[in-house]
Design an enzyme around this catalytic site. Structure first.
Site, PDB file in Angstrom:
ATOM      1  N   SER A 330       0.685  -1.238   0.057  1.00  0.00           N
ATOM      2  CA  SER A 330       0.141   0.132   0.051  1.00  0.00           C
ATOM      3  C   SER A 330       0.810   1.131   0.100  1.00  0.00           C
ATOM      4  O   SER A 330       2.055   1.297   0.568  1.00  0.00           O
ATOM      5  CB  SER A 330      -0.883  -0.037   1.214  1.00  0.00           C
ATOM      6  OG  SER A 330      -1.686   1.257   1.358  1.00  0.00           O
ATOM      7  N   ASP A 331       0.336   2.550  -0.624  1.00  0.00           N
ATOM      8  CA  ASP A 331       0.826   3.643  -0.681  1.00  0.00           C
ATOM      9  C   ASP A 331       0.720   4.178   0.835  1.00  0.00           C
ATOM     10  O   ASP A 331      -0.188   3.695   1.462  1.00  0.00           O
ATOM     11  CB  ASP A 331       0.269   4.484  -1.720  1.00  0.00           C
ATOM     12  CG  ASP A 331       0.811   5.993  -1.468  1.00  0.00           C
ATOM     13  OD1 ASP A 331       2.086   5.993  -1.154  1.00  0.00           O
ATOM     14  OD2 ASP A 331       0.057   6.649  -2.133  1.00  0.00           O
ATOM     15  N   LYS A 332       1.411   5.133   1.281  1.00  0.00           N
ATOM     16  CA  LYS A 332       1.284   6.082   2.517  1.00  0.00           C
ATOM     17  C   LYS A 332       0.277   6.923   2.454  1.00  0.00           C
ATOM     18  O   LYS A 332      -0.836   7.063   2.677  1.00  0.00           O
ATOM     19  CB  LYS A 332       2.511   6.032   3.303  1.00  0.00           C
ATOM     20  CG  LYS A 332       2.170   6.715   4.676  1.00  0.00           C
ATOM     21  CD  LYS A 332       3.498   7.307   5.126  1.00  0.00           C
ATOM     22  CE  LYS A 332       3.889   8.656   4.495  1.00  0.00           C
ATOM     23  NZ  LYS A 332       3.076   9.821   4.877  1.00  0.00           N
ATOM     24  N   THR A 333       0.751   7.947   1.482  1.00  0.00           N
ATOM     25  CA  THR A 333       0.076   9.176   1.626  1.00  0.00           C
ATOM     26  C   THR A 333      -1.218   9.192   1.001  1.00  0.00           C
ATOM     27  O   THR A 333      -1.482   8.851  -0.022  1.00  0.00           O
ATOM     28  CB  THR A 333       0.954  10.315   0.890  1.00  0.00           C
ATOM     29  OG1 THR A 333       2.485  10.415   1.741  1.00  0.00           O
ATOM     30  CG2 THR A 333       0.262  11.876   1.161  1.00  0.00           C
ATOM     31  N   THR A 335      -3.521   7.229   1.319  1.00  0.00           N
ATOM     32  CA  THR A 335      -4.143   5.643   1.517  1.00  0.00           C
ATOM     33  C   THR A 335      -4.309   5.201   2.853  1.00  0.00           C
ATOM     34  O   THR A 335      -5.048   4.819   3.474  1.00  0.00           O
ATOM     35  CB  THR A 335      -3.371   4.944   0.674  1.00  0.00           C
ATOM     36  OG1 THR A 335      -3.293   5.305  -0.770  1.00  0.00           O
ATOM     37  CG2 THR A 335      -3.859   3.575   0.616  1.00  0.00           C
TER      38      THR A 335
END
Length: 615
Positions: A330-333, A335
């Site tokens: 998963s992406d962080k920002t 998400t």
């Protein structure tokens, strides 16, 4: 030339970049050179990948082994004049194809709608004149001017900057705007660390800059990402592989039984024609014509449920892979996090306070040691929050989508924190009218504003900036009662280290008094004798639904990995908050890999790293 050097513009001095691109920072390109380069490099747009036409996509819905068997059954039953059976089986096949076709068309329309939002304009210097043109008309060597609110129209090597900050979250995942400069950076710097580059599709949040276009269209960083996505290999899902395997076995089994029936009947003296018809009837009866319909309906239900959660599924069979997932990356920002900076901790008067609530909505409580506190008696706390509110060039506004910030997200977080404590921006700005401003500059690392505190009263100057720039200027600090005392430098630095270790971005605040009647001030007026007000620590907080989702995945035996372009300390802090496992046998460091570390791994080491890495 552009292709060879495209990864190294950041390592070259600005003048050398201009020389290589045969560009002039003062006049820009002339008309004839622009025409020549447009013919050579093409428009500044990401090439739309060739997609299959509607007719081809419709026919591809029939490209499945089980559908082949059903189509054969349709043909055979029609030859045998079994019109009802033939019509029913054909209806099942057509319904399956139509549902799949409509779902794929809907997904493609959504993707195209996203692509149409990428257009913008650009301010350029051409033939010595400033012009506003469409971004697709840019060519390498163009001199582009950017300012707060602009979307960067192409990849730029910055030549001159003034307090330039750019939100690169769309490219790197870094939720905090990045300060830019024009100096040379290291040769092996990753895109997130190329501070002298402005990349296409990122957003200028503060300041101004002048840059030369080094890459356009597909050659930009965002264009390379688009190319990687387009070139991704389409793999068969577990369900489609099993159905293909089952269909092959079923085909041979049906043909074998039909042939055996025909041979046995013929050996017993039955008519060859009669036995052929019997064998065909047996084959048609053995085909599970309801299976494709049942599969399509179940997959369509899954796609519909995903659509209600705003997830686009392009191919029907792809939704089934969720049931076979073992690792989620998963992406962080935006998400795992809100992509909205939020002040979580305020330190003032040697006391530490927590602020609840996320995002820019001014809704939350001020607590200390788990108990709600009234900020009014705490002068140091109110002054610290007041400084963040007044020493600020941004504002919040409420829209249909919720609270949004106009300006720097960091400043938006400071306004939200002050409003949570009951401070009103309109009232304070009216009572403490701004008289002058010292804008933020990279070499000074602070911003200051001068305010009118009332008739015949000293003017008040508020400062905000890095702890390194603010603390050395202070010789006193407000205590719990709001009285100035000698500043305890070690105590403040210890607080900063603790907040930074938690992944917080820390800003320091201070004030000074100037003689009544002062209408302007400069750097010398705030160089010494300041009173330290406190610290505010902020972070892009995790989504609560993301925390629950990570927990649910882990309970189901699914590993969750976070991939981000953010700085290591912030990434680790967010990983802990969302519940990612960083233990790895007691060695947290081995659960985290940077991009440079990954580049140095062999294929076998990379496979091993996938199993043990969380961030």
């Amino acid at each position: 030339m552009q292709t060879i050097l495209s990864k190294h513009w950041h390592h070259l001095p600005a003048q050398e970049v201009l020389d290589l691109l045969e560009a002039d920072a003062d006049t820009g390109l002339d008309v004839f050179e622009i025409v020549h380069r447009r013919e050579r490099f093409g428009p500044n747009v990401i090439t739309r990948r060739k997609t299959q036409g509607p007719l081809v996509r419709l026919f591809l819905q029939f490209h499945q082994p089980l559908i082949y068997i059903l189509l054969a059954a349709v043909l055979i039953t029609a030859i045998l004049r079994e019109w009802v059976d033939s019509g029913v089986i054909l209806g099942v096949v057509l319904v399956n194809a139509v549902i799949g076709f409509l779902q794929e068309s809907k997904a493609l329309s959504a993707i195209e709608a996203l692509a149409r939002t990428m257009s913008s304009d650009a301010t350029v210097l051409r033939a010595g004149k400033r012009e506003r043109i469409a971004a697709p008309d840019l060519v390498p060597g163009d001199i582009v001017l950017v300012q707060s609110g602009d979307k960067v129209p192409a990849d730029l090597r910055l030549i001159r900057t003034r307090d330039l900050q750019i939100d690169e979250s769309a490219l790197t995942g870094e939720s905090v705007p990045v300060e830019k400069h024009a100096e040379v950076v290291e040769h092996d710097a990753v895109p997130a660390d190329r501070r002298n580059m402005a990349h296409s599709s990122t957003l200028v949040t503060y300041g101004t800059g002048l840059g030369v276009v080094t890459a356009t269209g597909d050659d930009t960083e965002i264009g390379r990402i688009s190319e990687l996505i387009a070139s991704a290999e389409i793999l068969a899902t577990p369900l489609t592989r099993k159905i293909a395997h089952f269909s092959g076995i079923l085909l041979y089994a049906i043909l074998g039984l039909a042939a055996l029936t025909f041979i046995v009947g013929a050996l017993r003296g039955e008519s060859w024609l009669h036995m052929f018809m019997t064998a065909v009837a047996l084959a048609v009866g053995a085909i599970p014509e309801g299976l494709p319909a049942a599969m399509t309906i179940m997959l369509a239900i899954g796609v519909a449920r995903m659509a209600r959660r705003h997830a686009i599924v392009r191919k029907l069979p792809a939704v089934e892979t969720l049931g076979s997932t073992t690792i989620v990356c998963s992406d962080k920002t935006g998400t795992l996090t809100e992509n909205q900076m939020t002040v979580e901790v305020v330190v003032a008067g040697r006391e530490s306070f927590s602020l609840s609530g996320v995002g820019f909505a001014p809704e939350g409580e001020l607590t200390r040691s788990g108990r709600t506190v009234d900020p009014q008696p705490r002068t140091a706390l109110l002054e610290c929050l007041k400084a963040g509110l007044l020493c600020n060039d941004s504002r919040l506004r409420r829209t249909e989508e919720g609270w949004q910030v106009e300006g720097d997200p960091t400043e938006g977080a400071l306004i939200t924190a002050a409003r949570k404590a009951g401070l009103s921006p309109d009232v304070l700005q009216r009572e403490s009218k701004r008289l002058d401003t010292i804008p933020f500059e990279s070499q000074h690392q602070y911003m200051a504003t001068l305010h009118d505190a009332g008739p015949d009263r000293p003017r008040i100057g508020y400062l905000k900036g890095s702890i390194e720039s603010i603390l050395p200027r202070c010789d006193s600090a407000l205590d719990v009662a709001g009285e100035p005392k000698a500043v305890d430098t070690k105590h403040v630095e210890g607080r900063v280290e603790g907040m930074a270790a938690g992944g917080l971005r820390v800003l320091a605040f201070a004030r000074t008094e100037l003689p009544a009647g002062t209408t302007s001030f400069g750097h010398d007026d705030v160089s010494t004798g300041l009173t330290f007000l406190g610290l505010q620590g902020m972070i892009d907080p995790p989504r609560q639904e993301a925390v629950a989702a990570v927990s649910a995945c882990q309970a189901a035996g699914i590993q969750v990995k976070m991939i981000t372009g953010d700085h290591l300390g912030t990434a680790v802090a967010i990983a802990r908050q969302v519940g990612l496992d960083l233990s790895n046998g007691g060695d947290p460091g081995s659960s985290v890999l940077t991009g440079k570390a990954i580049d140095g791994l062999s294929d076998s080491e990379l496979i091993d790293a996938v199993e043990r890495t969380a961030v």
